[in-house]
Design an enzyme around this catalytic site. Structure first.
Site, short mmCIF file in Angstrom:
data_model
loop_
_atom_site.label_atom_id
_atom_site.label_comp_id
_atom_site.label_asym_id
_atom_site.label_seq_id
_atom_site.Cartn_x
_atom_site.Cartn_y
_atom_site.Cartn_z
N GLU A 26 0.82 -1.22 0.00
CA GLU A 26 0.00 0.00 0.00
C GLU A 26 0.85 1.27 0.00
O GLU A 26 2.07 1.22 0.22
CB GLU A 26 -0.94 0.01 1.21
CG GLU A 26 -0.20 0.08 2.54
CD GLU A 26 -1.04 0.72 3.65
OE1 GLU A 26 -1.43 1.90 3.50
OE2 GLU A 26 -1.28 0.05 4.67
N LYS A 87 -5.11 10.94 1.00
CA LYS A 87 -5.34 9.62 1.59
C LYS A 87 -6.65 9.10 1.01
O LYS A 87 -7.70 9.69 1.21
CB LYS A 87 -5.40 9.75 3.11
CG LYS A 87 -5.66 8.42 3.82
CD LYS A 87 -5.67 8.61 5.33
CE LYS A 87 -6.33 7.42 6.01
NZ LYS A 87 -6.55 7.67 7.44
N VAL A 107 -5.52 0.42 3.24
CA VAL A 107 -5.73 -1.03 3.15
C VAL A 107 -6.97 -1.31 2.29
O VAL A 107 -6.94 -2.15 1.39
CB VAL A 107 -5.87 -1.65 4.56
CG1 VAL A 107 -6.39 -3.09 4.48
CG2 VAL A 107 -4.53 -1.61 5.29
N ASP A 139 -16.43 6.04 14.49
CA ASP A 139 -15.23 5.94 13.66
C ASP A 139 -14.77 4.49 13.53
O ASP A 139 -14.08 3.94 14.39
CB ASP A 139 -14.11 6.81 14.24
CG ASP A 139 -12.92 6.92 13.28
OD1 ASP A 139 -12.90 6.19 12.28
OD2 ASP A 139 -12.02 7.74 13.55
N SER A 141 -12.95 2.09 10.64
CA SER A 141 -12.25 2.16 9.35
C SER A 141 -12.98 1.37 8.27
O SER A 141 -13.48 0.26 8.51
CB SER A 141 -10.83 1.61 9.50
OG SER A 141 -10.22 1.54 8.24
N ALA A 142 -12.98 1.94 7.06
CA ALA A 142 -13.54 1.24 5.90
C ALA A 142 -12.75 -0.02 5.57
O ALA A 142 -13.22 -0.88 4.81
CB ALA A 142 -13.56 2.17 4.69
N ASP A 143 -11.55 -0.15 6.15
CA ASP A 143 -10.76 -1.38 5.95
C ASP A 143 -11.57 -2.61 6.36
O ASP A 143 -11.46 -3.67 5.73
CB ASP A 143 -9.48 -1.35 6.80
CG ASP A 143 -8.48 -0.30 6.36
OD1 ASP A 143 -8.70 0.35 5.31
OD2 ASP A 143 -7.48 -0.13 7.07
N LYS A 160 -3.08 -1.58 16.13
CA LYS A 160 -2.52 -0.77 17.20
C LYS A 160 -3.56 -0.49 18.25
O LYS A 160 -4.74 -0.39 17.94
CB LYS A 160 -2.17 0.59 16.63
CG LYS A 160 -0.79 0.74 16.28
CD LYS A 160 -0.57 2.13 15.78
CE LYS A 160 -0.07 1.99 14.39
NZ LYS A 160 -1.03 1.53 13.47
N1 PSU Z 1 -1.85 1.81 10.48
C1 PSU Z 1 -0.52 2.11 10.45
N2 PSU Z 1 -0.03 2.89 9.46
C2 PSU Z 1 -0.82 3.34 8.47
C3 PSU Z 1 -2.21 2.98 8.48
C4 PSU Z 1 -2.67 2.24 9.50
O1 PSU Z 1 0.22 1.72 11.34
O2 PSU Z 1 -0.32 4.05 7.59
C5 PSU Z 1 -3.08 3.43 7.35
C6 PSU Z 1 -3.47 2.24 6.47
O3 PSU Z 1 -3.41 2.65 5.13
C7 PSU Z 1 -4.91 1.98 6.86
C8 PSU Z 1 -5.38 3.38 7.17
O4 PSU Z 1 -5.67 1.38 5.86
O5 PSU Z 1 -4.29 3.98 7.85
C9 PSU Z 1 -6.62 3.41 8.03
O6 PSU Z 1 -7.13 4.69 8.05
P1 PSU Z 1 -8.64 4.95 8.50
O7 PSU Z 1 -8.67 4.57 9.95
O8 PSU Z 1 -8.86 6.41 8.27
O9 PSU Z 1 -9.49 4.06 7.66
MN MN Z 2 -11.86 6.54 10.39
#
Ligand code: PSU
Ligand code: MN
Length: 303
Positions: A26, A87, A107, A139, A141-143, A160
């Site tokens: 990624e 992003k 992701v 909140d 994540s869309a992941d 994390k």
């Molecule tokens: N965790 C990390 N480093 C990162 C990310 C997550 O330790 O760079 C990034 C990844 O690309 C993950 C994204 O898909 O953050 C998640 O962001 P959000 O919570 O806004 O979906």
């Molecule tokens: Mn988010």
């Protein structure tokens, strides 16, 4: 039709078409997850590790609105330094593409583009998840939704504790996403090998993992898998040190009202500052470790 959007480097296309092992990587980790120049250096080394382990690396990003599978050195440099790189998760993708913009893929969007290209394995650092306090903020994540529906196996070092790891695992269970521990019963917490939460299943090697993945997709059970690969012992951080840093970072984000897509990059940067850069070194090493396992998995899947 797809050719209009998708730009796969010829040697990667050839590998995919020939059923050779390919590993997706990624770019949000490059543009928004690590500082320059460590980000570019790490991304190059990750590609090297993939090659050393018998697979073809495919770093994914969006440049001038094109979905790139494989990027050049100059493009990598640009992703590491550029200030106009958005992003880009699932919801952002149409806008970035339609307007010919530059985007770093999360992701979720890396999974989408991998699936479009025909890549089955993706190695990264950590996945997004259910954030702490999500009962109030929503909140998530869309992941996680992407893992529920897109057929890509994601090798990561867990989640994390800027996230609510327990709720993240519950969400994955609801959505039928297997969480597999690579040589561990415990879901790793990125900087540390332990999180206090168990995985669903433990495997000892890439072969066992490949069998599970094949069974899943052979049965038409669509969606991805989360493979939790713990950070190597020698690089893990002290449990209390890292958790104190995370507490501080989460508190500051709260006070400053930082949320949405800014939350994860903000927290990562804060944690790095509070740990005087130590978290960055751990972050880099765990990505290397995931790239190696992802590559060996891709080799198994290609057999
Ligand atoms: N965790 C990390 N480093 C990162 C990310 C997550 O330790 O760079 C990034 C990844 O690309 C993950 C994204 O898909 O953050 C998640 O962001 P959000 O919570 O806004 O979906
Ligand atoms: Mn988010």
């Amino acid at each position: 039709m797809l050719e209009k959007y998708l730009d796969i480097k010829p040697h990667i296309k050839e590998a995919i078409d020939g059923g050779k092992p390919v590993v997706a990587l990624e770019s949000t980790i490059i543009s928004h997850g690590m500082p320059y120049p460590q980000n570019v250096k790490t991304a190059k080394k990750v590609e090297e590790i993939v090659r050393e382990n018998g697979a073809v690396p495919a770093t994914i990003a969006i440049l001038d609105g094109k979905l790139k599978v494989g990027i050049s050195e100059e493009e990598l440099e640009y992703l590491g330094k550029g200030t106009d790189i958005l992003k880009t998760s699932r919801r952002d993708l149409p806008y970035v593409v339609a307007n010919g913009l530059n985007g770093a893929t999360t992701v979720a969007s890396t999974m989408i583009i991998s699936a479009l290209a025909g890549i089955k394995v993706f190695a990264t650092g950590g996945i997004g998840g259910v954030h702490r306090g999500a009962t109030e903020t929503f909140d998530i994540s869309a992941d996680l939704q992407e893992l529920a529906k897109t057929n890509v196996a994601v090798v990561c070092a867990g989640a994390k504790s800027i996230l609510d790891i327990g709720l993240t695992l519950e969400y994955l269970e609801t959505n039928g996403v297997p969480v597999v521990g690579f040589g561990t019963d415990e879901f790793p917490a990125f900087f540390t090998r332990k999180s206090g939460f168990n995985v669903d299943f433990k495997v000892e090697n890439e072969k066992e993992l490949a069998n599970i993945i094949n069974a899943k997709w052979d049965l038409g059970l669509n969606g991805g898998l989360v493979i939790g690969n713990p950070i190597p012992e020698e690089y893990q951080m002290d449990y209390d040190t890292i958790n104190n840093a995370i507490e501080k970072a989460v508190k500051e984000a709260d006070e400053k009202g930082i949320g949405g897509k800014e939350a994860t990059p903000f927290l990562l940067d804060k944690i790095k500052t509070v740990t005087k850069g130590k978290s960055l070194e751990s972050n880099i090493q765990l990505v290397y470790n995931n790239a190696a396992v992802g590559s060996k998995l891709a080799v198994e899947l290609s057999k």
